[in-house]
Design an enzyme around this catalytic site. Structure first.
Site, PDB file in Angstrom:
ATOM      1  N   GLU A 137      -5.757  -8.368   1.013  1.00  0.00           N
ATOM      2  CA  GLU A 137      -6.297  -8.062   2.766  1.00  0.00           C
ATOM      3  C   GLU A 137      -7.746  -7.686   2.429  1.00  0.00           C
ATOM      4  O   GLU A 137      -7.839  -7.068   1.306  1.00  0.00           O
ATOM      5  CB  GLU A 137      -5.613  -7.343   2.997  1.00  0.00           C
ATOM      6  CG  GLU A 137      -3.747  -6.903   3.858  1.00  0.00           C
ATOM      7  CD  GLU A 137      -3.251  -5.823   4.678  1.00  0.00           C
ATOM      8  OE1 GLU A 137      -4.223  -4.649   4.394  1.00  0.00           O
ATOM      9  OE2 GLU A 137      -2.539  -5.534   4.548  1.00  0.00           O
ATOM     10  N   GLU A 192       0.599  -1.141  -0.165  1.00  0.00           N
ATOM     11  CA  GLU A 192      -0.027   0.037  -0.300  1.00  0.00           C
ATOM     12  C   GLU A 192       1.124   0.974   0.304  1.00  0.00           C
ATOM     13  O   GLU A 192       1.182   1.756   1.060  1.00  0.00           O
ATOM     14  CB  GLU A 192      -0.890   0.044   1.188  1.00  0.00           C
ATOM     15  CG  GLU A 192      -1.592  -1.366   1.296  1.00  0.00           C
ATOM     16  CD  GLU A 192      -2.897  -0.439   2.478  1.00  0.00           C
ATOM     17  OE1 GLU A 192      -2.805  -0.262   3.221  1.00  0.00           O
ATOM     18  OE2 GLU A 192      -4.240  -1.352   2.365  1.00  0.00           O
TER      19      GLU A 192
HETATM   20  C1  BGC Z   1      -2.480  -2.184   5.748  1.00  0.00           C
HETATM   21  C2  BGC Z   1      -2.679  -3.598   7.360  1.00  0.00           C
HETATM   22  C3  BGC Z   1      -3.641  -2.489   8.107  1.00  0.00           C
HETATM   23  C4  BGC Z   1      -4.519  -2.785   7.782  1.00  0.00           C
HETATM   24  C5  BGC Z   1      -5.417  -2.119   8.481  1.00  0.00           C
HETATM   25  C6  BGC Z   1      -3.937  -2.122   5.669  1.00  0.00           C
HETATM   26  O1  BGC Z   1      -4.242  -1.465   5.534  1.00  0.00           O
HETATM   27  O2  BGC Z   1      -1.279  -3.261   5.618  1.00  0.00           O
HETATM   28  O3  BGC Z   1      -1.285  -3.047   8.128  1.00  0.00           O
HETATM   29  O4  BGC Z   1      -3.361  -3.600   9.417  1.00  0.00           O
HETATM   30  O5  BGC Z   1      -4.502  -2.661   6.661  1.00  0.00           O
HETATM   31  O6  BGC Z   1      -6.140  -0.681   8.583  1.00  0.00           O
END
Ligand code: BGC
Length: 447
Positions: A354, A166
């Site tokens: 994610e 990101e």
């Molecule tokens: C990031 C993580 C973070 C997650 C939740 C993403 O932006 O890669 O490191 O914990 O979102 O905020």
């Protein structure tokens, strides 16, 4: 619907990041990272929490990997701590750091868990920040050295790499808003940081490919589906600017399209940092793009917001459900973003690296009952499947996160894990969402 609907070769997994779980911040020769320094500075992180101990994954990884195996999780995404390997950012190698990651990778493989490794998940060596960090063009050389080191040391066993996590978040929050490490503010830091990060994402890709031509290379982007608040021209245009900033600024140069400057006029000052050949150097043919989606953003025109002239309308003002992060629960967001990205003619396959949610979990009688998270995952996965069935090139899904962990400037309060961590005893408890994911991965639970 069960897991089979996604097809046999769909990649399922969980995600984490070094600083958020490892702890051991000074162990065995590790150098400080910008997050060690930032979280060690009073007032920067909620309740002054820091990642010094975090989940103590550095010491507990054998137990955690065993838990992962019990949960039938086939793929584990984690990141390497640059300053654990190169305490000064370049040059001197920390042998103990190398040994640690070798043990971790070997252990994954022994348990039949495939490692998916991110080179950079926000924890720049502090020594490099002292020389300007991402704003210094020398970061291109530092990063190349670091990437080459990682691939030459671990590339015989790691076959799935992600270059950056990101970049929009670490440059925006870290170099423009100052709310993440290293806490710098303003365009003077942001713009060069963006350009150097965008160059590094391609340089990282090329470095890995030159050393391991057969390996799978990706990079990851934070992306939210953007919608105008009202169907008025001004809001529609504001939404377009926010989409260009949040979703397209790093993706399009990687695809060879250059920066989306037509929709982001105020970013034109980036040209000041461009050197001959940079335009071509920004492009790299990744094997996959990591899509990290949590929510949508609703945008309205705002005269008062400098440059962007747009502001986000928070979910509580719209009367819609939201998580502990104040992010709207909007499963269609992941469908739309997968479709949007699939429309680029030369897009490689997409992997959701994610997706997840923070809810107020409670440990009661040795159990964590989190039906909200189960339903969140089910609904988002239904939308991933919908996108896939309609032709989006999505080929995998990783839950953020395996365990509760250090949520950056928010500290330890927002819990994203499938596994609960008691931060006093460090004891792990699989939440009902973790059991649900286990059953789903075995084809026993449905969406
Ligand atoms: C990031 C993580 C973070 C997650 C939740 C993403 O932006 O890669 O490191 O914990 O979102 O905020």
């Amino acid at each position: 619907m069960n897991k089979n609907a996604f097809g046999e070769d769909f990649n399922w997994g969980v995600s984490t990041a070094a600083y958020q779980i490892e702890g051991a911040h000074e162990a065995e020769g590790k150098g400080a990272s910008i997050w060690d320094v930032f979280s060690g500075t009073k007032g920067k992180v909620k309740l002054n929490h820091n990642g010094n101990l975090a989940c103590d994954f550095f010491n507990r990884y054998p137990d955690d990997l065993q838990l992962m195996q019990i949960m039938h999780i086939p793929n584990f995404r984690f990141s390497l701590s640059w300053s654990r390997l190169l305490p000064d950012g370049y040059g001197r190698l920390n042998k103990a750091g190398l040994d640690y990651y070798n043990r971790l990778i070997d252990h994954c493989l022994e348990l039949g868990i495939t490692p998916w490794v991110t080179l950079y998940h926000w924890d720049l060596p502090h020594a490099l920040e002292m020389q300007g960090g991402w704003t210094n063009r020398l970061v291109l050389e530092w990063f190349q050295e670091y990437a080459a080191l990682c691939v030459s040391q671990f590339g015989d066993r790691v076959k799935h790499w992600m270059v950056l996590n990101e970049p929009m978040v670490f440059t925006g929050a870290g170099y423009f808003l100052g709310v993440h490490a290293p806490g710098r503010r303003g365009f003077g830091s942001f713009v060069p940081a963006v350009h150097h990060a965008a160059l590094c994402q391609a340089i990282g890709g090329r470095t890995i490919r030159s050393l391991q031509p057969e390996t799978t290379i990706g990079t990851t982007f934070s992306c939210s589906y953007i919608e105008p608040f009202r169907p008025h021209e001004k809001d529609v245009r504001a939404a377009r600017r926010v989409d260009a900033l949040l979703n397209r600024l790093f993706l399009e140069p990687a695809l060879g399209l250059g920066y989306p400057l037509d929709d982001l006029k105020f970013m034109r000052r980036i040209e000041k940092y461009m050197q001959p050949g940079d335009e071509e150097m920004l492009a790299f043919d990744f094997d996959f793009i990591g899509v990290q989606n949590y929510t949508r953003e609703v945008v309205k025109y705002s005269f008062w917001t400098p440059f962007l002239q747009a502001s986000l309308v928070p979910p509580r003002k719209r009367n819609v459900p939201y998580t502990l992060m104040n992010w709207e629960v909007y499963p269609e967001s992941i469908y739309h973003i997968l479709q949007q990205f699939s429309r680029y003619p030369n897009i490689p396959k997409l992997i959701v690296t994610e997706n997840g949610a923070a809810f107020p979990d409670q440990l009661l009688n040795g159990q964590v009952h989190d039906p909200q998270r189960v339903s969140f995952l089910q609904q988002y996965l239904q939308q991933v499947l919908r996108a896939k069935e309609e032709g989006a090139k999505v080929a995998g899904y990783f839950v953020w996160s395996f365990v509760d962990n250090f949520e950056w400037a928010e500290g330890y309060d927002p819990r994203f894990g499938l596994v609960h961590v008691d931060y006093e005893t460090l004891q792990r408890t699989i939440k009902s969402s973790g059991y649900w994911y286990r059953d789903f991965l075995q084809g026993k639970a449905t969406l």
